[in-house]
Motif scaffolding. Structure first.
Motif, short mmCIF file in Angstrom:
data_model
loop_
_atom_site.label_atom_id
_atom_site.label_comp_id
_atom_site.label_asym_id
_atom_site.label_seq_id
_atom_site.Cartn_x
_atom_site.Cartn_y
_atom_site.Cartn_z
N UNK A 136 -7.74 -1.68 -7.99
CA UNK A 136 -7.46 -3.11 -7.73
C UNK A 136 -6.71 -3.04 -6.55
N UNK A 137 -5.29 -2.47 -6.22
CA UNK A 137 -4.68 -2.57 -5.21
C UNK A 137 -5.16 -2.27 -4.14
N UNK A 138 -6.17 -1.19 -4.22
CA UNK A 138 -6.98 -0.78 -2.94
C UNK A 138 -7.79 -1.80 -2.19
N UNK A 139 -8.64 -2.50 -3.26
CA UNK A 139 -9.53 -3.72 -2.91
C UNK A 139 -8.61 -4.61 -2.25
N UNK A 140 -7.41 -5.04 -2.76
CA UNK A 140 -6.63 -6.12 -2.25
C UNK A 140 -6.10 -5.81 -0.83
N UNK A 141 -5.87 -4.54 -0.68
CA UNK A 141 -5.38 -4.13 0.78
C UNK A 141 -6.58 -4.06 1.83
N UNK A 142 -7.61 -3.67 1.18
CA UNK A 142 -8.89 -3.73 2.09
C UNK A 142 -9.10 -5.11 2.67
N UNK A 143 -9.27 -5.93 1.70
CA UNK A 143 -9.58 -7.32 1.98
C UNK A 143 -8.37 -8.19 2.96
N UNK A 144 -7.04 -7.69 2.72
CA UNK A 144 -5.97 -8.24 3.35
C UNK A 144 -6.23 -7.84 4.78
N UNK A 145 -6.42 -6.61 5.24
CA UNK A 145 -6.74 -6.12 6.29
C UNK A 145 -7.77 -7.03 7.19
N UNK A 146 -8.66 -7.50 6.36
CA UNK A 146 -9.61 -8.52 7.05
C UNK A 146 -9.49 -9.61 6.99
N UNK A 147 -8.02 -9.95 6.87
CA UNK A 147 -7.53 -11.24 6.90
C UNK A 147 -8.10 -12.24 5.80
N UNK B 221 -2.17 -18.58 -7.56
CA UNK B 221 -1.95 -17.08 -8.11
C UNK B 221 -0.69 -16.62 -6.92
N UNK B 222 -0.16 -15.41 -7.19
CA UNK B 222 0.41 -14.47 -6.61
C UNK B 222 -0.13 -13.07 -6.80
N UNK B 223 -0.57 -12.42 -5.79
CA UNK B 223 -1.25 -11.07 -5.96
C UNK B 223 -0.29 -9.90 -5.35
N UNK B 224 0.11 -9.21 -5.97
CA UNK B 224 0.93 -8.01 -5.62
C UNK B 224 0.37 -6.91 -4.90
N UNK B 225 1.01 -6.15 -4.12
CA UNK B 225 0.55 -4.92 -3.59
C UNK B 225 0.16 -3.91 -4.53
N UNK B 226 0.53 -3.89 -5.78
CA UNK B 226 0.30 -2.98 -6.80
C UNK B 226 -0.94 -3.41 -7.55
N UNK B 227 -1.45 -4.43 -6.94
CA UNK B 227 -2.75 -4.78 -7.92
C UNK B 227 -2.21 -5.86 -9.09
N UNK B 228 -1.25 -6.27 -9.45
CA UNK B 228 -0.96 -7.12 -10.16
C UNK B 228 -1.33 -8.53 -9.81
N UNK C 4 -0.34 -12.85 -16.39
CA UNK C 4 -0.55 -11.59 -15.42
C UNK C 4 -1.47 -10.68 -15.94
N UNK C 5 -2.18 -10.61 -14.92
CA UNK C 5 -3.36 -9.50 -14.98
C UNK C 5 -3.19 -8.21 -14.01
N UNK C 6 -3.43 -7.04 -14.66
CA UNK C 6 -3.40 -5.63 -13.63
C UNK C 6 -4.93 -5.44 -13.29
N UNK C 7 -5.90 -5.81 -13.92
CA UNK C 7 -7.29 -5.55 -13.62
C UNK C 7 -7.91 -6.86 -13.65
N UNK C 8 -8.60 -7.26 -12.21
CA UNK C 8 -9.01 -8.50 -12.21
C UNK C 8 -10.18 -8.43 -11.04
N UNK C 9 -11.04 -9.40 -11.10
CA UNK C 9 -12.17 -9.31 -9.79
C UNK C 9 -12.01 -11.01 -9.53
N UNK C 10 -11.94 -11.15 -8.13
CA UNK C 10 -12.07 -12.61 -7.90
C UNK C 10 -13.53 -12.89 -7.73
#
Length: 164
Positions: free
Chosen positions: A9-20, A29-36, A64-70
C-alpha cells in the motif's frame, strides 16, 4: 494486516505521488507514507444559521485503515509550496477542482512524501507555509488550516480574518 500488505500500500501511494496523484477514496482523508489512511469528517465547530459563515471547522477522524484501495486517483495541481528545514509543504487543487489538498514531503528526496491530506469541503488551497511544528494552508473558501506536522489529524481550522 501483515507488514507485506502494508508495504505494498505504501509503495502504491509513493508511485502515484511521484506521478503527481493522490488517492480518491471519495472521502476526506489523510494518507501517510507508511500506507495508513485516516478517513476524516469535516463539520462546523458550532451550528450555524442558513447562509451564515462558520467561525471554523473540526476535521475529525472517523476510521483508520492500513490496507485500502482507492476507487481512482486524483491529479494534484500544485498552487503553492514552501520549504523549511529540509522539508517542503505543497498545496493545491485536485483534478475535480473543488477538492483541496496539502502535503508534507522531505526536500530533495524523490518520493519522500510524509503525508497528504485532501478535503472535498475545503476548496483548493492557494497558500502554504511551513515552520518547525506546523504546516499552515489557506483555502480559497476563506479558512486557515493549521496542521501539526507530526499529527496532521489534529488540524485546527479557523476563518481567515483577511477573507472578504
Amino acid at each position: 494486516m501483515d507488514s507485506q500488505g502494508r508495504a505494498e500500500t505504501a509503495l502504491r501511494l509513493r508511485e502515484h505521488w511521484l506521478a503527481e496523484e493522490a488517492p480518491d477514496p471519495n472521502v476526506d482523508y489523510i494518507a501517510f507514507a507508511d500506507g495508513t489512511l485516516m478517513v476524516m469528517e469535516l463539520c462546523p465547530l458550532e451550528p450555524v444559521a442558513r447562509y451564515s459563515r462558520p467561525a471554523g471547522y473540526r476535521w475529525s477522524e472517523l476510521l483508520q485503515a492500513t490496507k485500502w484501495t482507492p476507487s481512482s486517483w486524483l491529479c494534484c495541481d500544485e498552487r503553492a509550496s514552501h520549504t523549511h528545514g529540509g522539508y517542503r509543504a505543497l498545496a493545491g487543487e485536485s483534478s475535480w477542482g473543488s477538492i483541496g489538498w496539502v502535503a508534507l514531503a522531505r526536500e530533495g528526496a524523490e518520493g519522500s512524501l510524509e503525508w497528504v491530506a485532501t478535503s472535498f469541503g475545503s476548496n483548493p488551497f492557494s497558500k502554504v507555509e511551513l515552520n518547525e511544528t506546523t504546516l499552515t494552508a489557506a483555502s480559497t473558501a476563506g479558512y486557515i488550516w493549521e496542521f501539526p506536522r507530526g499529527a496532521p489529524q489534529k488540524v485546527r481550522i479557523t476563518a481567515d480574518p483577511d477573507y472578504p
